[in-house]
Enzyme design. Structure first.
Site: not given
Length: 494
Positions: A47, A49, A332
């Site tokens: 991912d 961000d 995250d």
């Protein structure tokens, strides 16, 4: 004279703590929930961000202020809300919000509210009131709890790092309305604040701040380059799936990795619309040109060096053939990044949990170690000595209970005065912790932690005792030190 007597904790702590017990945990380590050999992993996915790009906490106050101003200017909320500023460290990740009751609270893995961690606005709600609100119990029934993606009929779970300013704004607005005796509709309030926060992201305001001052906002940039470069040098394939737009990702990756960052990746997918990307077959891939403009041609193959938008995992798997445990994906967000990949598609998953670094540093302090050790000793004593029911013994037991409760609160406050640790309630794992174990093979504070391990390293999770095994483990751990005061009692701690 009663059978039990009170002994000062300070005189015992030096005996209870083995020498060199502090600083046992490494904040830069990778922790395993499941055995996984990196030698078997051929393809690494990321991912963007808060995974490749980790942001400084400065971003939170910017998000808070902008969303607060949207509420005032566009949603016509009272102008005096402008006096509220972001409160760093008010909320933690993984909290639940009961929309109808306007309660923000921490819930454990067994669906119990941790008393002392329920807030309405910026003030704690007394334990008795919380229990009354839930019909005489701390337990939240399953049908009210979050679904697979953290969204329940009446409870919402805040699972990503961007939700810290959202929780603080929600609490600040409720605080204003309560203090000024203003009636409000809970459902509208929650939706307005969600929409205002969403606008900060969707309208690209946040992207502009980061692009303008990357040195200030992006952390660990050099280390990210080192991680990716090392993997490519060991013939690993890399791909990126992110919900962020290409121009933003491109600028951030150029800042961290260099202008040729795309040469490291076999596949780059932007504006993927996760979690729908993993579950919905309808959206086909679209190609972007080098300037980020959409192409119209049908995608029959995913080419190295090209940028793709939207799409879905089913086409991704069909076009790449990348299946099962040879793929390791890092994200995250436990729900929208990792859950489907692990449970439905059999990929390996790595959770990025930046809070881990701070929490481990707290666990390594002498204050935490002393608090925890004495808390464990008191728990063992209470369990073993509860059969003594004469008046004086009862008094001692009550004093121990009170002291145990005080130490538990003290330990909680070391992490966060309002809500404690993101991983534990007083003794149970949190709802967040249970999901972390369920949806990730390994977890770490940052992608840069990979630099501390060989590319063929095998992670072996520690065999932690089940409750019926615990006494045996404590016996083994304490061989040779049974003369320590009360350690025999600690053998039976749950």
């Amino acid at each position: 004279v009663g059978v039990l007597s009170v002994t000062s904790p300070l005189s015992l702590l030096s005996d209870l703590l083995p020498p060199g017990v502090c600083n046992l945990l490494n904040p830069a380590a990778i922790y395993a929930n499941n055995e996984i050999s990196l030698a078997d992993v051929e393809i690494y996915g990321f991912d963007y961000d808060y995974t490749l790009a980790q942001y400084s906490n400065l971003l939170h106050s910017m998000i808070f202020n902008t969303a607060r101003d949207i509420l005032i200017e566009q949603f016509k909320y009272p102008e005096r809300l402008g006096k509220y500023d972001y409160i760093p460290g008010f909320a933690i990740r993984g909290l639940h919000y009961d929309v109808q009751k306007s309660l923000l609270m921490k819930i454990d893995a067994f669906h119990y509210v941790q008393l002392g961690t329920a807030y309405r606005g910026l003030k704690p709600v007394p334990d008795e009131e919380v229990i009354e609100l839930y019909g005489g119990t701390q337990h939240i029934p399953l049908y009210q709890m979050s679904d697979f993606y953290g969204k329940g009929p009446s409870l919402k779970q805040f699972m990503d790092i961007f939700s810290l300013p959202e929780m603080t704004l929600l609490s600040s607005v409720i605080d204003y309305f309560i203090n000024h005796g203003i009636e409000f509709d809970q459902v509208h309030l929650y939706k307005d604040i969600s929409d205002a926060i969403r606008d900060v992201h969707v309208k690209g305001v946040m992207y502009k701040w980061i692009e303008k001052d990357m040195e200030r906002y992006i952390l660990h940039g050099d280390e990210i380059y080192a991680v990716l470069n090392r993997l490519v040098n060991h013939k690993k394939k890399l791909f990126l799936i992110t919900n962020s737009p290409f121009s933003f990702v491109d600028k951030g990756m150029k800042h961290m990795v260099g202008k040729n960052w795309r040469d490291l990746f076999d596949m780059v997918i932007v504006q993927a619309d996760k979690p729908n990307f993993f579950t919905d077959r309808r959206k086909p891939f679209r190609k972007l040109d080098d300037k980020g403009s959409l192409q119209w041609d049908k995608i029959n193959q995913l080419e190295k060096g090209k940028i793709y938008k939207e799409g879905n995992l089913f086409d991704f798997l069909r076009l790449t053939g990348w299946r099962g445990s040879k793929v390791l994906y890092f994200g995250d967000h436990l729900y929208s990044d990792l859950a489907d990949l692990m449970l439905r598609h059999g990929w390996r998953t790595g959770a990025i949990v930046p809070e881990l670094e701070t929490e481990i540093r707290i666990i390594n302090t002498e204050q935490y170690m002393h608090s925890l050790t004495w808390q464990q000793a008191l728990t063992g004593l209470l369990e073993r000595m509860q059969m003594y029911q004469d008046a004086e013994s009862k008094q001692v037991l009550l004093e121990w209970m009170k002291e145990r409760q005080e130490i538990r609160s003290l330990t909680k406050n070391l992490f966060n005065p309002q809500f404690g640790s993101i991983f534990r309630t007083f003794h149970n794992p949190t709802y967040f912790s249970r999901r972390l174990v369920r949806f990730s093979d390994i977890y770490m504070a940052s992608i840069s932690c990979l630099l501390n391990y060989d590319v063929n390293f095998t992670f072996y999770p520690r065999r932690t005792p089940l409750q019926h095994e615990a006494p045996l483990w404590m016996d083994q751990l304490c061989t040779g030190c049974m003369k320590t005061p009360f350690l025999e009692e600690m053998v039976h701690i749950r």
